[in-house]
Each structure stands twice: as structure tokens, then as C-alpha cells.
Design a protein around this motif. Structure first.
Motif, PDB file in Angstrom:
ATOM      1  N   TYR A 217     -24.089 -28.805   6.350  1.00 35.37           N
ATOM      2  CA  TYR A 217     -22.811 -28.430   5.764  1.00 35.37           C
ATOM      3  C   TYR A 217     -22.535 -26.951   5.978  1.00 35.37           C
ATOM      4  O   TYR A 217     -23.449 -26.161   6.237  1.00 35.37           O
TER       5      TYR A 217
ATOM      6  N   ILE B  17     -19.036 -31.082   6.210  1.00 32.55           N
ATOM      7  CA  ILE B  17     -20.328 -31.689   5.925  1.00 32.55           C
ATOM      8  C   ILE B  17     -20.504 -32.909   6.819  1.00 32.55           C
ATOM      9  O   ILE B  17     -19.595 -33.728   6.961  1.00 32.55           O
TER      10      ILE B  17
ATOM     11  N   LEU C 122     -15.769 -28.343  -0.833  1.00 33.90           N
ATOM     12  CA  LEU C 122     -16.663 -27.442  -0.089  1.00 33.90           C
ATOM     13  C   LEU C 122     -15.909 -26.246   0.502  1.00 33.90           C
ATOM     14  O   LEU C 122     -16.210 -25.783   1.597  1.00 33.90           O
TER      15      LEU C 122
END
Length: 355
Positions: free
Chosen positions: A164, A171, A199
Motif C-alpha cells: 500500500y 493498496i 488511504l
């Protein structure tokens, strides 16, 4: 607040100390983790390495203390042909051959595309995978890239690689078929993260976790230090869904607020059940450490030393450099001991729970 004496040291080298097993822990760059060196199915060895110097040692606990089964000093030649000459180098344990044992080493250099996987043949390490252009389509071209081993198909083996890129939503999860890696999940750069977790912060961190307590590291914990954000995601059929979610900003988990950028978290076996189904959260520099156990859909603390706190088992956790991980100290299949260490000082303690 739990008494810090709920744990006791079985090994203690104070600040300053002499390290462990001949490894001096005198560099701020030093890193350490648990490893299955002898393919016993137990995370009862300690890997210590010094990125940028070629230094890598592997220690086992003998009758008279910790001794090296592999040692390349400072400077050294790395391990298995991987030179460990970059300060960016990272190592993790991995089940490359689907044996149910985390007995291979993944060595990777974020920002360069370099990734090797090493196998131990009777104390000699050799590369079973060696690539300078990433792995399975993941290019490893960002210095932010991170990697962990994961049980994607809930088979009880951490034989998939998750890679990631914090801050980008990227990811990927890769399967291994005889050394050929392919993506079973891929969110490119930029991407949308996983199961609703975006993320998008450079601070984001992830690791594999046994949320169900079934002995399988088939969930993923994602958290954002400084914001109270933590999610636990699970693969359900062909999609990932959140089984726990505290958004940004959030309230943390189990009473631990995750409001400091210094916060760190990892999976732990608190109750000696041979399962990494509890969470340790700690705040280096403050003496803060909590251990959380699942209670239905929520988490409750089994151990809690708030901010500021007194650390655990005599280890004060007062340095911002402090790091911690789980270890199977007794080689009984239970990673239920805590290793706490302070890079640059020679300090390393191993703690066990008082019974």
C-alpha cells in the motif's frame, strides 16, 4: 488505569544497555521483528537489522540466553545477497511456499522497485524471488510504499502480500503461484483504498489481524494516527467490508483515542490462545500503552496506561524512539510476550504477563 506490574520482564537491558545476543542496538536506524527461522511454525526468533549498513542478525533463545544463528555486523553484507545498503530498506516475515509458516524474509526498497524474497537453507539464505521492477504489477516506486503478509483466502497461512501507498488510496493484494505474483485486489495510484477506507493520508498504516479469533490473520486493520481513525476490514465473498469503522475524525477504539501522530498499533496474543486477536496501541514518549480485546462488536481494555502513563512491566515508554512487537518467547505457539526496544541506546526488554 492498569498497574504497570501486570507484566514482568524476562529480559531487560536498560537505557543505556548492551542490546541482545551481541547485537548492540546502538543505531537510531535499528529495527526488529519476530520470525520463524527454523520453520517450526513459531515466531520465536528475533530479526534485528540496520538499514543502510548491511547489518542483519537473527537471534534464538538458548539455555544461556539469546545467541545469533545469523550475524552480519556493521558494516555487513546483508542477507542472502540482499545488501541492505539503503536507509529505506525494510524486512518482513512471509509464508512464501504456503506451508503455514512465516519462515521467509521479504526484503524491499521503497522508491526503487526492488524486492527480494529469501529462503533459509540450513542457515544459508538464498533468493527465491528477485526483482528490481516491483512485484505482481505493483511498481514499488514510492518511498512511502509499505508491505505486510496477509491471509487473503482465510486458509490459516499468511501467504499473500499486501502492498500500500499511504496518501494515495493505493493498496494491492498479491497471490503467489510458484513464484509468479498476481493481483487479487488492486487499487492503483491514485486509488480508492479498501472497504471505504480511503488511504488518503500519508500517516495511514495497515497490518493483518485476527478479528474473529479463529487463528487466521484474514482481517486488515487500517488506522490514521492523530485523528482517532481506525477501521477493521474483512473479506466477505468477493468484496471487502468494514466490521469496525471510526472515520476521520473518529474516537479511536476501546477508549484509546488515537489522537497523537505518534500512535502505533499491532496484533498481539494477550491471553495465550495462539491467536493474534488482541490489539496493542501505544504512544512512544508518553508511557502510554493499552491492550484491547474484542467484546462483541466493541473493544474493551485488558490493560491501560493513559497519557501520560507509566509504561508496562517496568519499561517506561518515555522515548519517542520506542518500538514494540509480539514474540513467542517460550516457543509454545503463543506470541504472547512483548518486546520493547529503544533504537540507538542498546535498550531492549521482553515482558510476560503476570499470572
Amino acid at each position: 488505569m492498569s498497574a504497570p506490574t501486570a507484566y514482568k520482564p524476562v529480559y531487560a537491558e536498560g537505557d543505556p544497555g548492551k542490546g541482545i545476543g551481541g547485537y548492540d542496538l546502538k543505531s537510531p536506524a535499528d529495527r526488529a521483528f519476530a520470525f520463524d527461522y527454523d520453520s517450526s511454525g513459531k515466531l520465536d526468533h528475533i530479526v534485528l537489522y540496520r538499514p543502510g549498513t548491511g547489518t542483519c542478525w537473527i537471534l534464538k533463545k538458548g539455555d544461556n540466553g539469546w545467541v545469533p544463528v545469523y550475524a552480519q555486523g556493521d558494516p555487513g553484507k546483508g542477507i542472502g545477497g540482499y545488501d541492505l545498503r539503503s536507509p529505506d530498506d525494510r524486512l518482513i516475515a512471509f509464508d512464501y511456499d504456503h506451508s503455514g509458516k512465516a519462515d521467509h524474509l521479504v526484503c524491499y526498497r521503497p522508491g526503487t522497485g526492488t524486492i527480494w524474497i529469501l529462503k533459509n537453507d540450513c542457515g544459508q539464505f538464498r533468493a527465491v524471488y528477485e526483482e528490481s521492477c516491483g512485484i505482481g504489477g505493483y511498481d514499488l516506486k514510492s518511498k512511502a510504499d509499505r508491505c505486510f503478509a496477509y491471509d487473503y483466502d482465510s486458509c490459516g497461512r499468511i501467504d499473500f502480500l499486501a502492498l500500500y501507498r499511504p496518501g494515495t488510496g493505493t493498496i494491492w493484494i498479491l497471490s503467489n503461484c510458484s513464484g509468479t505474483f498476481t493481483a487479487v485486489y488492486a487499487q492503483g495510484d491514485p486509488g480508492s483504498g479498501i472497504a471505504g477506507y480511503d488511504l488518503k493520508s500519508p500517516a495511514d498504516r495497515c497490518f493483518a489481524f485476527d478479528w474473529e479469533g479463529n487463528g487466521k490473520l484474514d482481517e486488515i486493520v487500517l488506522y490514521r494516527p492523530g485523528t482517532g481513525t481506525v477501521w477493521i476490514v474483512q473479506k466477505q465473498g468477493t468484496v471487502f467490508k468494514a466490521v469496525y469503522a471510526q472515520g476521520d475524525p473518529g474516537q479511536g477504539i476501546g477508549g484509546y483515542d488515537l489522537k497523537s501522530p505518534a500512535d502505533r498499533c499491532f496484533a498481539f496474543d494477550y491471553d495465550g490462545g495462539e491467536k493474534l486477536d488482541e490489539l496493542v496501541l501505544y504512544r512512544p514518549g508518553t508511557g502510554t500503552l493499552w491492550i484491547l480485546q474484542r467484546d462483541g462488536a466493541a473493544y474493551t481494555p485488558d490493560y491501560a496506561q493513559g497519557d501520560p502513563g507509566l509504561g508496562i512491566g517496568g519499561y517506561d515508554l518515555k522515548s519517542a524512539a520506542d518500538r514494540c512487537f509480539a514474540l513467542d518467547y517460550k516457543s509454545n505457539g503463543n506470541p504472547d510476550h512483548l518486546v520493547l526496544y529503544r533504537p540507538g541506546t542498546g535498550t531492549l526488554w521482553i515482558l510476560e504477563r503476570e499470572t
